[in-house]
Design a protein around this motif. Sequence first.
Motif, PDB file in Angstrom:
ATOM      1  N   MET A 151       0.813  -1.218   0.000  1.00 23.72           N
ATOM      2  CA  MET A 151       0.000   0.000   0.000  1.00 23.72           C
ATOM      3  C   MET A 151       0.848   1.271   0.000  1.00 23.72           C
ATOM      4  N   LEU A 152       2.159   1.142   0.177  1.00 25.01           N
ATOM      5  CA  LEU A 152       3.044   2.303   0.154  1.00 25.01           C
ATOM      6  C   LEU A 152       3.395   2.723  -1.264  1.00 25.01           C
ATOM      7  N   MET A 192       9.185   5.366   6.410  1.00 27.89           N
ATOM      8  CA  MET A 192      10.315   4.721   5.748  1.00 27.89           C
ATOM      9  C   MET A 192      10.093   4.626   4.244  1.00 27.89           C
ATOM     10  N   GLY A 193       8.843   4.436   3.843  1.00 31.75           N
ATOM     11  CA  GLY A 193       8.528   4.328   2.431  1.00 31.75           C
ATOM     12  C   GLY A 193       8.758   2.929   1.885  1.00 31.75           C
ATOM     13  N   PHE A 194       8.290   2.706   0.677  1.00 37.04           N
ATOM     14  CA  PHE A 194       8.337   1.383   0.060  1.00 37.04           C
ATOM     15  C   PHE A 194       9.768   0.891  -0.127  1.00 37.04           C
ATOM     16  N   SER A 195      10.643   1.733  -0.640  1.00 39.67           N
ATOM     17  CA  SER A 195      11.997   1.295  -0.999  1.00 39.67           C
ATOM     18  C   SER A 195      12.780   0.797   0.198  1.00 39.67           C
ATOM     19  N   ILE A 196      12.701   1.506   1.316  1.00 42.42           N
ATOM     20  CA  ILE A 196      13.449   1.087   2.509  1.00 42.42           C
ATOM     21  C   ILE A 196      12.865  -0.202   3.081  1.00 42.42           C
ATOM     22  N   ASN A 197      11.552  -0.300   3.083  1.00 44.85           N
ATOM     23  CA  ASN A 197      10.937  -1.539   3.568  1.00 44.85           C
ATOM     24  C   ASN A 197      11.365  -2.733   2.732  1.00 44.85           C
ATOM     25  N   ILE A 198      11.418  -2.559   1.416  1.00 40.18           N
ATOM     26  CA  ILE A 198      11.843  -3.646   0.545  1.00 40.18           C
ATOM     27  C   ILE A 198      13.324  -3.966   0.773  1.00 40.18           C
ATOM     28  N   TYR A 199      14.122  -2.950   0.971  1.00 42.21           N
ATOM     29  CA  TYR A 199      15.544  -3.166   1.244  1.00 42.21           C
ATOM     30  C   TYR A 199      15.720  -4.048   2.488  1.00 42.21           C
ATOM     31  N   LEU A 200      14.954  -3.763   3.537  1.00 36.99           N
ATOM     32  CA  LEU A 200      15.063  -4.553   4.765  1.00 36.99           C
ATOM     33  C   LEU A 200      14.620  -5.996   4.532  1.00 36.99           C
ATOM     34  N   ASN A 201      13.578  -6.175   3.739  1.00 38.97           N
ATOM     35  CA  ASN A 201      13.144  -7.534   3.420  1.00 38.97           C
ATOM     36  C   ASN A 201      14.210  -8.290   2.635  1.00 38.97           C
ATOM     37  N   ASN A 202      14.856  -7.592   1.725  1.00 31.84           N
ATOM     38  CA  ASN A 202      15.865  -8.242   0.883  1.00 31.84           C
ATOM     39  C   ASN A 202      17.139  -8.596   1.648  1.00 31.84           C
ATOM     40  N   LEU A 203      17.323  -8.026   2.827  1.00 36.72           N
ATOM     41  CA  LEU A 203      18.474  -8.419   3.650  1.00 36.72           C
ATOM     42  C   LEU A 203      18.398  -9.891   4.025  1.00 36.72           C
ATOM     43  N   ILE A 204      17.194 -10.401   4.106  1.00 33.81           N
ATOM     44  CA  ILE A 204      17.012 -11.816   4.428  1.00 33.81           C
ATOM     45  C   ILE A 204      17.004 -12.661   3.160  1.00 33.81           C
ATOM     46  N   ARG A 253       0.357  -0.991  -7.629  1.00 31.83           N
ATOM     47  CA  ARG A 253       0.045  -2.053  -6.673  1.00 31.83           C
ATOM     48  C   ARG A 253      -0.526  -3.287  -7.371  1.00 31.83           C
ATOM     49  N   LEU A 254      -0.223  -4.447  -6.776  1.00 34.90           N
ATOM     50  CA  LEU A 254      -0.811  -5.687  -7.273  1.00 34.90           C
ATOM     51  C   LEU A 254      -2.147  -5.985  -6.607  1.00 34.90           C
ATOM     52  N   PHE A 255      -2.387  -5.380  -5.468  1.00 37.35           N
ATOM     53  CA  PHE A 255      -3.656  -5.565  -4.773  1.00 37.35           C
ATOM     54  C   PHE A 255      -3.873  -4.394  -3.826  1.00 37.35           C
ATOM     55  N   GLU A 256      -5.086  -4.301  -3.311  1.00 34.10           N
ATOM     56  CA  GLU A 256      -5.434  -3.262  -2.341  1.00 34.10           C
ATOM     57  C   GLU A 256      -5.753  -3.930  -1.006  1.00 34.10           C
ATOM     58  N   ASP A 257      -5.152  -3.424   0.057  1.00 35.91           N
ATOM     59  CA  ASP A 257      -5.495  -3.896   1.393  1.00 35.91           C
ATOM     60  C   ASP A 257      -5.416  -2.725   2.377  1.00 35.91           C
ATOM     61  N   PRO A 258      -6.488  -1.955   2.472  1.00 33.11           N
ATOM     62  CA  PRO A 258      -6.477  -0.810   3.393  1.00 33.11           C
ATOM     63  C   PRO A 258      -6.590  -1.203   4.855  1.00 33.11           C
ATOM     64  N   PRO A 266       1.238  -2.912  15.243  1.00 34.08           N
ATOM     65  CA  PRO A 266       1.704  -1.577  15.605  1.00 34.08           C
ATOM     66  C   PRO A 266       2.859  -1.153  14.698  1.00 34.08           C
ATOM     67  N   GLY A 267       3.018   0.126  14.503  1.00 33.50           N
ATOM     68  CA  GLY A 267       4.183   0.610  13.770  1.00 33.50           C
ATOM     69  C   GLY A 267       3.950   0.908  12.307  1.00 33.50           C
ATOM     70  N   SER A 268       2.696   0.922  11.859  1.00 36.71           N
ATOM     71  CA  SER A 268       2.458   1.196  10.439  1.00 36.71           C
ATOM     72  C   SER A 268       2.872   2.625  10.066  1.00 36.71           C
ATOM     73  N   SER A 269       2.772   3.545  11.020  1.00 31.77           N
ATOM     74  CA  SER A 269       3.182   4.930  10.737  1.00 31.77           C
ATOM     75  C   SER A 269       4.677   5.009  10.451  1.00 31.77           C
ATOM     76  N   LEU A 270       5.465   4.226  11.192  1.00 28.34           N
ATOM     77  CA  LEU A 270       6.905   4.183  10.946  1.00 28.34           C
ATOM     78  C   LEU A 270       7.187   3.615   9.564  1.00 28.34           C
ATOM     79  N   MET A 271       6.469   2.561   9.184  1.00 30.73           N
ATOM     80  CA  MET A 271       6.641   1.996   7.856  1.00 30.73           C
ATOM     81  C   MET A 271       6.299   3.029   6.781  1.00 30.73           C
ATOM     82  N   ASN A 272       5.254   3.807   7.040  1.00 26.67           N
ATOM     83  CA  ASN A 272       4.875   4.850   6.081  1.00 26.67           C
ATOM     84  C   ASN A 272       5.997   5.865   5.906  1.00 26.67           C
TER      85      ASN A 272
END
Length: 317
Positions: free
Chosen positions: A38-39, A65-77, A45-50, A57-63
Amino acid sequence: LKQVASDLLPENVTSHRCSPAMSDRTAISIAKLRHTEMLLEPTKRLFEDPYARYFFPGSSLMNCMGFSINIYLNNLICQGFYEMITARTRIIDDLVKAEVAGGATQYVILGAGYDSRGYRLSLPLSVKVFEVDQLAVQALKRSKIARIPDLPPNNIVHVPVDFNSQSLEEELKKASEFDPKAKTVITLEGVSQYIPRDACASTIKTMDSLCGKGSTFFLSYADKNTVDDPAKICGPGYANPATVQRVARGAALLGEPWISYYDQGEIAGFFQASSSFSLCADTSLKEANEKYFAPVGRALTPDRVCSIERYAVAKKR
């Protein structure tokens, strides 16, 4: 590693995963991934999930950070894991909508976790959505749902099942307006790797006896090459195929080891051995990349594709 891995593990609960707290943690991890989508700009987007943001908790922090940083953290794994889960979500969304359009009047979500399809897919109110899970997990979900404003009308029925002591068949038959002869779409998403193979086969057999002709069963499963030969499930040039095993190791660190893997070639026989379901599709991120990601300008290069999970769809003859 444990903290990041906790954001990357599949959702849903089965008989062998008994702790509501642990189930909540895995369900939250997938809700975070759905919120990540949703970011993006709506056209990407491939789907909508509002609703995903209300489950953790913590969705505001994710917002922030933005999409790119969130994806970067996922790709660390594991490079491509986020896209794999996103593809799975879209494939099921499309399947459910198509089956309902084709006459299915029931949708059974096995190990529903924090699945929100009963709210976000705008299904006709004539379609019953049966969410099957442990009572404690459902109580946690309902407490979170209660905080969501302006929920759309829905036809969701919660079916609590203690898989250690109760029968899935008996509890579904008790559910309000459940029809064991109706055309039904059934999903077992992100579950099969956590349970013994015979338990998975038994679940398919049970659902075969609880749905009408033309019903559909969706099964996501972990490819055995994740363990045996990771390079076979990775695209050409994938930097380090062995890193795909981090996902399963992360699950084990959290007390939820992956215990069952499947060969792609055995899935058709696996369905037929325990039911009247016949395999009609078996896809992975590779196919989803071409079908879903490329058209919205998000095509993955081969070196970013891994197919730890595959997605099987079977029809009842």
